[in-house]
Design a protein around this motif. Structure first.
Motif, PDB file in Angstrom:
ATOM      1  N   UNK A  61      24.710  27.412   0.224  1.00 52.60           N
ATOM      2  CA  UNK A  61      25.560  27.887   1.322  1.00 52.60           C
ATOM      3  C   UNK A  61      26.156  26.716   2.106  1.00 52.60           C
ATOM      4  N   UNK A  62      27.442  26.819   2.449  1.00 55.39           N
ATOM      5  CA  UNK A  62      28.100  25.854   3.328  1.00 55.39           C
ATOM      6  C   UNK A  62      28.051  26.448   4.729  1.00 55.39           C
ATOM      7  N   UNK A  63      27.412  25.743   5.660  1.00 57.77           N
ATOM      8  CA  UNK A  63      27.212  26.280   7.000  1.00 57.77           C
ATOM      9  C   UNK A  63      27.710  25.316   8.067  1.00 57.77           C
ATOM     10  N   UNK A  64      27.836  25.866   9.283  1.00 59.46           N
ATOM     11  CA  UNK A  64      28.248  25.059  10.430  1.00 59.46           C
ATOM     12  C   UNK A  64      27.548  25.594  11.667  1.00 59.46           C
ATOM     13  N   UNK A  65      27.057  24.675  12.491  1.00 64.76           N
ATOM     14  CA  UNK A  65      26.479  25.048  13.783  1.00 64.76           C
ATOM     15  C   UNK A  65      27.561  24.903  14.842  1.00 64.76           C
ATOM     16  N   UNK A  66      27.467  25.672  15.926  1.00 62.60           N
ATOM     17  CA  UNK A  66      28.448  25.543  17.011  1.00 62.60           C
ATOM     18  C   UNK A  66      28.468  24.116  17.570  1.00 62.60           C
TER      19      UNK A  66
END
Length: 87
Positions: free
Chosen positions: A35-40
């Protein structure tokens, strides 16, 4: 690495890509997609476990003609596009 925004169709099983069509050819993952994810970017200091947003998948895939690539796919406007390609 090539940066691109070309359309790709994916089939999922249990929310994970198991097959895709890219440039008119069928591809299959050869290992578990990541999974490609991003945090705020900005959160109050009191937030110890920031929510993670999934943007797409990094997939090591093999074509029917035995070409092996790693691609990043992201969802844009309800469809999927190839964001990066490593061959």
């Amino acid at each position: 690495m090539t940066i691109m925004l070309e359309a790709v169709s994916i089939w999922e099983q249990g929310g994970v890509p198991v097959r895709l069509v890219f440039r008119g050819e069928r591809w299959r993952p050869v290992d578990t997609p990541i999974p490609l994810t991003r945090e705020p970017d900005a959160l109050p200091a009191a937030v110890t476990h920031p929510p993670v947003q999934q943007l797409g998948w990094r997939i090591r895939a093999c074509s029917e003609s035995d070409e092996l690539v790693t691609i990043d796919i992201v969802q844009v406007d309800g469809g999927w596009v190839v964001d990066h390609l490593w061959s």
